[in-house]
Design an enzyme around this catalytic site. Structure first.
Site, PDB file in Angstrom:
ATOM      1  CG  PHE A  96      -1.060   7.935  -7.031  1.00  0.00           C
ATOM      2  CD1 PHE A  96      -1.504   8.177  -8.323  1.00  0.00           C
ATOM      3  CD2 PHE A  96      -1.168   6.649  -6.523  1.00  0.00           C
ATOM      4  CE1 PHE A  96      -2.064   7.170  -9.087  1.00  0.00           C
ATOM      5  CE2 PHE A  96      -1.736   5.632  -7.276  1.00  0.00           C
ATOM      6  CZ  PHE A  96      -2.177   5.896  -8.562  1.00  0.00           C
TER       7      PHE A  96
ATOM      8  CG  PHE B 143      -1.685   2.341  -4.308  1.00  0.00           C
ATOM      9  CD1 PHE B 143      -2.095   2.087  -5.605  1.00  0.00           C
ATOM     10  CD2 PHE B 143      -2.469   3.154  -3.505  1.00  0.00           C
ATOM     11  CE1 PHE B 143      -3.269   2.650  -6.102  1.00  0.00           C
ATOM     12  CE2 PHE B 143      -3.639   3.717  -3.989  1.00  0.00           C
ATOM     13  CZ  PHE B 143      -4.031   3.465  -5.293  1.00  0.00           C
ATOM     14  CE1 TYR B 144      -3.401   5.635  -0.655  1.00  0.00           C
ATOM     15  CE2 TYR B 144      -2.302   4.150   0.870  1.00  0.00           C
ATOM     16  CZ  TYR B 144      -3.456   4.663   0.316  1.00  0.00           C
ATOM     17  OH  TYR B 144      -4.671   4.201   0.742  1.00  0.00           O
ATOM     18  CD  GLU B 145       6.821   5.249  -0.866  1.00  0.00           C
ATOM     19  OE1 GLU B 145       7.378   5.587   0.198  1.00  0.00           O
ATOM     20  OE2 GLU B 145       7.149   4.228  -1.509  1.00  0.00           O
TER      21      GLU B 145
ATOM     22  CB  ALA C 293      -0.929  -0.005   1.208  1.00  0.00           C
TER      23      ALA C 293
END
Length: 175
Positions: free
Chosen positions: A149, A145-147, A142
């Site tokens: 963006f 995933f955020y990194e 997760a």
């Protein structure tokens, strides 16, 4: 099992009693349990807003995220950002949880839910000041995933990431 090939239109809306949460399974028991047992209580107590994704043919939940208010200490931010801010707690929005049903993994639903959360946060920030969007990554996958963006870890909590809203607004104005 939910068949994603038959989804005609995806809808993201606030969680309500009509949404079928029973079959939801993202692969992380704590997130499944949250949606099934605690989400309704958090809404009633005004702790979090829960948004769910369904298709227009069913009330089965395909994915969800939570939004709530948060303030972080200035010392949580990297020095290059904290130097430019006032010396008090910084108002933010928090995506405390974001999950998609296993049947939809790899189809862009997580990205769509994140985009919806960003859109709602930017709209709310026009009325209530917020400096950044914060996320709590459930695991390393997760976090990656955020990194992708643009989210970066806070200095004291590597699984809590932030993205300044100004950075999002600047990207949008250049699109």
């Amino acid at each position: 099992m939910i068949r994603v090939d038959h989804i005609s239109k995806l809808i993201v809306e606030p969680l309500s009693k009509r949404h079928d949460r029973a079959a939801f399974s993202c692969g992380l028991p704590q997130l499944d349990r949250y949606l099934k047992r605690q989400a309704g209580q958090d809404i009633q107590r005004r702790i979090a807003r829960v948004f769910v994704c369904t298709d227009d043919n069913s009330d089965a939940v395909l994915g969800f995220y939570t939004l709530s208010a948060l303030s972080i200490e200035l010392t949580s931010l990297p020095d290059e950002l904290s130097r430019k801010l006032p010396r008090h707690s910084i108002p933010c929005a928090l995506i405390g949880r974001l999950a998609v049903d296993r049947s939809t993994h790899g189809r862009g639903l997580g990205r769509m839910l994140l985009a919806d959360a960003v859109k709602r946060t930017l709209a709310a920030s026009e009325t209530v000041a917020m400096h950044a969007l914060i996320v709590d990554a459930a695991n390393q996958e997760a976090k990656r995933f955020y990194e992708k963006f643009g989210f970066a870890p806070l200095t004291e909590a590597p699984m809590r990431l932030f993205l300044p809203l100004r950075q999002i607004a600047l990207r949008d104005s250049h699109s």
